[in-house]
Design a protein around this motif. Structure first.
Motif, mmCIF file in Angstrom:
data_model
loop_
_atom_site.group_PDB
_atom_site.id
_atom_site.type_symbol
_atom_site.label_atom_id
_atom_site.label_comp_id
_atom_site.label_asym_id
_atom_site.label_seq_id
_atom_site.Cartn_x
_atom_site.Cartn_y
_atom_site.Cartn_z
ATOM 1 N N LEU A 7 0.833 -1.207 0.000
ATOM 2 C CA LEU A 7 0.000 0.000 0.000
ATOM 3 C C LEU A 7 0.866 1.255 0.000
ATOM 4 C CD1 LEU A 7 -2.865 -0.920 2.506
ATOM 5 C CD2 LEU A 7 -3.078 -0.588 0.041
ATOM 6 N N TYR A 8 1.923 1.246 0.822
ATOM 7 C CA TYR A 8 2.832 2.396 0.865
ATOM 8 C C TYR A 8 3.516 2.596 -0.487
ATOM 9 C CZ TYR A 8 2.438 2.960 5.941
ATOM 10 O OH TYR A 8 1.966 3.214 7.210
ATOM 11 N N GLN A 9 3.878 1.489 -1.118
ATOM 12 C CA GLN A 9 4.529 1.575 -2.418
ATOM 13 C C GLN A 9 3.586 2.172 -3.462
ATOM 14 O OE1 GLN A 9 7.800 0.878 -3.229
ATOM 15 N NE2 GLN A 9 7.181 1.861 -5.147
ATOM 16 N N LYS A 10 2.358 1.698 -3.473
ATOM 17 C CA LYS A 10 1.378 2.217 -4.433
ATOM 18 C C LYS A 10 1.039 3.678 -4.139
ATOM 19 C CE LYS A 10 -0.874 -2.162 -5.637
ATOM 20 N NZ LYS A 10 -2.149 -2.936 -5.623
ATOM 21 N N ALA A 11 0.973 4.032 -2.848
ATOM 22 C CA ALA A 11 0.694 5.418 -2.474
ATOM 23 C C ALA A 11 1.810 6.333 -2.962
ATOM 24 C CB ALA A 11 0.533 5.533 -0.967
ATOM 25 N N ALA A 12 3.042 5.857 -2.831
ATOM 26 C CA ALA A 12 4.189 6.639 -3.303
ATOM 27 C C ALA A 12 4.142 6.830 -4.814
ATOM 28 C CB ALA A 12 5.489 5.943 -2.910
ATOM 29 N N GLU A 13 3.482 5.897 -5.488
ATOM 30 C CA GLU A 13 3.336 5.986 -6.948
ATOM 31 C C GLU A 13 2.114 6.806 -7.345
ATOM 32 O OE1 GLU A 13 3.197 1.934 -8.093
ATOM 33 O OE2 GLU A 13 5.322 1.534 -7.649
ATOM 34 N N GLY A 14 1.355 7.266 -6.338
ATOM 35 C CA GLY A 14 0.205 8.122 -6.621
ATOM 36 C C GLY A 14 -1.125 7.411 -6.687
ATOM 37 N N ASP A 15 -1.184 6.166 -6.261
ATOM 38 C CA ASP A 15 -2.424 5.393 -6.311
ATOM 39 C C ASP A 15 -3.431 5.935 -5.286
ATOM 40 O OD1 ASP A 15 -4.393 3.271 -5.679
ATOM 41 O OD2 ASP A 15 -3.216 2.102 -7.114
ATOM 42 N N SER A 16 -4.558 6.463 -5.755
ATOM 43 C CA SER A 16 -5.563 7.062 -4.871
ATOM 44 C C SER A 16 -6.228 6.031 -3.963
ATOM 45 C CB SER A 16 -6.635 7.780 -5.702
ATOM 46 O OG SER A 16 -6.066 8.822 -6.446
ATOM 47 N N LEU A 17 -6.499 4.831 -4.494
ATOM 48 C CA LEU A 17 -7.141 3.789 -3.703
ATOM 49 C C LEU A 17 -6.232 3.362 -2.551
ATOM 50 C CD1 LEU A 17 -9.444 1.834 -3.222
ATOM 51 C CD2 LEU A 17 -8.387 0.249 -4.857
ATOM 52 N N ALA A 18 -4.945 3.235 -2.818
ATOM 53 C CA ALA A 18 -3.989 2.852 -1.776
ATOM 54 C C ALA A 18 -3.948 3.915 -0.681
ATOM 55 C CB ALA A 18 -2.600 2.654 -2.382
ATOM 56 N N LYS A 19 -3.992 5.177 -1.082
ATOM 57 C CA LYS A 19 -3.984 6.271 -0.104
ATOM 58 C C LYS A 19 -5.242 6.228 0.757
ATOM 59 C CE LYS A 19 -1.179 9.446 -2.875
ATOM 60 N NZ LYS A 19 -1.133 10.749 -3.578
ATOM 61 N N SER A 20 -6.371 5.938 0.127
ATOM 62 C CA SER A 20 -7.635 5.860 0.857
ATOM 63 C C SER A 20 -7.605 4.722 1.876
ATOM 64 C CB SER A 20 -8.782 5.648 -0.125
ATOM 65 O OG SER A 20 -10.006 5.511 0.558
ATOM 66 N N MET A 21 -7.018 3.600 1.480
ATOM 67 C CA MET A 21 -6.921 2.456 2.388
ATOM 68 C C MET A 21 -5.962 2.754 3.543
ATOM 69 S SD MET A 21 -6.908 -0.692 -0.389
ATOM 70 C CE MET A 21 -6.922 -1.969 0.872
ATOM 71 N N LEU A 22 -4.909 3.506 3.257
ATOM 72 C CA LEU A 22 -3.965 3.886 4.304
ATOM 73 C C LEU A 22 -4.592 4.871 5.297
ATOM 74 C CD1 LEU A 22 -0.631 4.222 2.297
ATOM 75 C CD2 LEU A 22 -1.125 2.578 4.131
ATOM 76 N N VAL A 23 -5.478 5.722 4.807
ATOM 77 C CA VAL A 23 -6.194 6.635 5.696
ATOM 78 C C VAL A 23 -6.972 5.828 6.736
ATOM 79 C CG1 VAL A 23 -8.114 8.261 5.858
ATOM 80 C CG2 VAL A 23 -6.370 8.578 4.106
ATOM 81 N N GLN A 24 -7.708 4.819 6.266
ATOM 82 C CA GLN A 24 -8.488 3.979 7.175
ATOM 83 C C GLN A 24 -7.592 3.237 8.158
ATOM 84 O OE1 GLN A 24 -11.728 4.311 7.184
ATOM 85 N NE2 GLN A 24 -11.511 5.684 5.438
ATOM 86 N N LEU A 25 -6.425 2.841 7.686
ATOM 87 C CA LEU A 25 -5.472 2.129 8.539
ATOM 88 C C LEU A 25 -4.910 3.050 9.618
ATOM 89 C CD1 LEU A 25 -3.706 -0.408 9.080
ATOM 90 C CD2 LEU A 25 -2.060 0.520 7.438
ATOM 91 N N TRP A 26 -4.744 4.330 9.272
ATOM 92 C CA TRP A 26 -4.091 5.269 10.179
ATOM 93 C C TRP A 26 -5.037 5.977 11.147
ATOM 94 C CZ3 TRP A 26 0.585 7.081 11.766
ATOM 95 C CH2 TRP A 26 1.711 6.508 11.172
ATOM 96 N N LEU A 27 -6.312 6.012 10.862
ATOM 97 C CA LEU A 27 -7.245 6.745 11.731
ATOM 98 C C LEU A 27 -7.163 6.322 13.202
ATOM 99 C CD1 LEU A 27 -10.423 7.119 9.466
ATOM 100 C CD2 LEU A 27 -8.754 8.884 10.112
ATOM 101 N N PRO A 28 -7.157 5.022 13.502
ATOM 102 C CA PRO A 28 -7.010 4.624 14.917
ATOM 103 C C PRO A 28 -5.670 5.047 15.509
ATOM 104 C CG PRO A 28 -7.876 2.807 13.596
ATOM 105 C CD PRO A 28 -7.395 3.847 12.633
#
Length: 218
Positions: free
Chosen positions: A79-100
């Motif tokens: 997910l971090y790798q895809k986010a670094a590449e600009g993947d919006s879905l990966a960023k959205s999933m990381l948001v959910q992971l980080w909220l807690p």
């Protein structure tokens, strides 16, 4: 002294020494078994408790969070790798992971001067900004954590500065009101702003600003 008496005294001395040794051993065991006060324990004692209002707001917020499965380490790294590449879905999933995680950071940084959910919301802003700035998957997690903490810290500092300014203004307004009462001696205001300025050792502009805040026309 007879041999028999000497023997009795020797035996009594041995018994006394044995009892003392046992007492010392028991005391050492008690000291060893006593739990040490760690810095974390002391820190937890000093942490302020959350108000009922804060706990209700937090629970409502938690209830509204979508349920998500925690990804494995390999999936998270991807997910971090895809986010670094600009993947919006990966960023959205990381948001959910980080909220807690943001909630835990806000709890850690919380003080009685701040409402817990305000810190959580500020942390979420830092999270979103950080995710948009991810360029290296290897350092993304550390960068996001640092951004969340920095955003919360900046908010707290701005609040403290503003609170200090507000207190300063209130003090100045009170000083001005007292000065007006002293100079007017209960009569109508028959002195100029310049006289107030000299009396309070403030600039004319500052006096005029305070008069506006107090609802008085300069």
């Amino acid at each position: 002294m007879s041999e028999e008496k000497k023997k009795d005294v020797t035996e009594e001395a041995k018994e006394t020494k044995t009892e003392e040794t046992k007492a010392e051993t028991v005391q050492e065991e008690i000291i060893e078994e006593a739990p040490e006060k760690t810095p974390e324990t002391e820190k937890e004692k000093k942490k302020p408790e959350f108000s009922e209002e804060e706990l209700r707001a937090l629970q409502q917020y938690l209830d509204e969070l979508p349920e998500t499965e925690t990804p494995s380490e390999e999936e998270t790294a991807e997910l971090y790798q895809k986010a670094a590449e600009g993947d919006s879905l990966a960023k959205s999933m990381l948001v959910q992971l980080w909220l807690p995680k943001v909630i835990e950071t806000a709890k850690e940084m919380h003080t009685r001067d701040f409402f817990l959910m305000d810190l959580v919301q500020e942390g979420n802003v830092g999270l979103l900004v950080a995710l948009e700035s991810v360029v290296k998957a290897e350092t993304a997690e550390q960068a996001i954590d640092a951004a969340v903490r920095e955003t919360i810290s900046d908010f707290m500092e701005e609040h403290r500065v503003q609170k200090h300014k507000d207190n300063t203004v209130v003090n100045k307004v009170n000083r001005l009101k007292d000065a007006i009462e002293e100079l007017s001696d209960g009569d109508d205001m028959d002195f100029s702003v310049a006289e107030l300025s000299a009396y309070l050792d403030m600039s004319v502009e500052e006096i005029e600003d305070i008069l506006r805040i107090a609802g008085e026309e300069p």
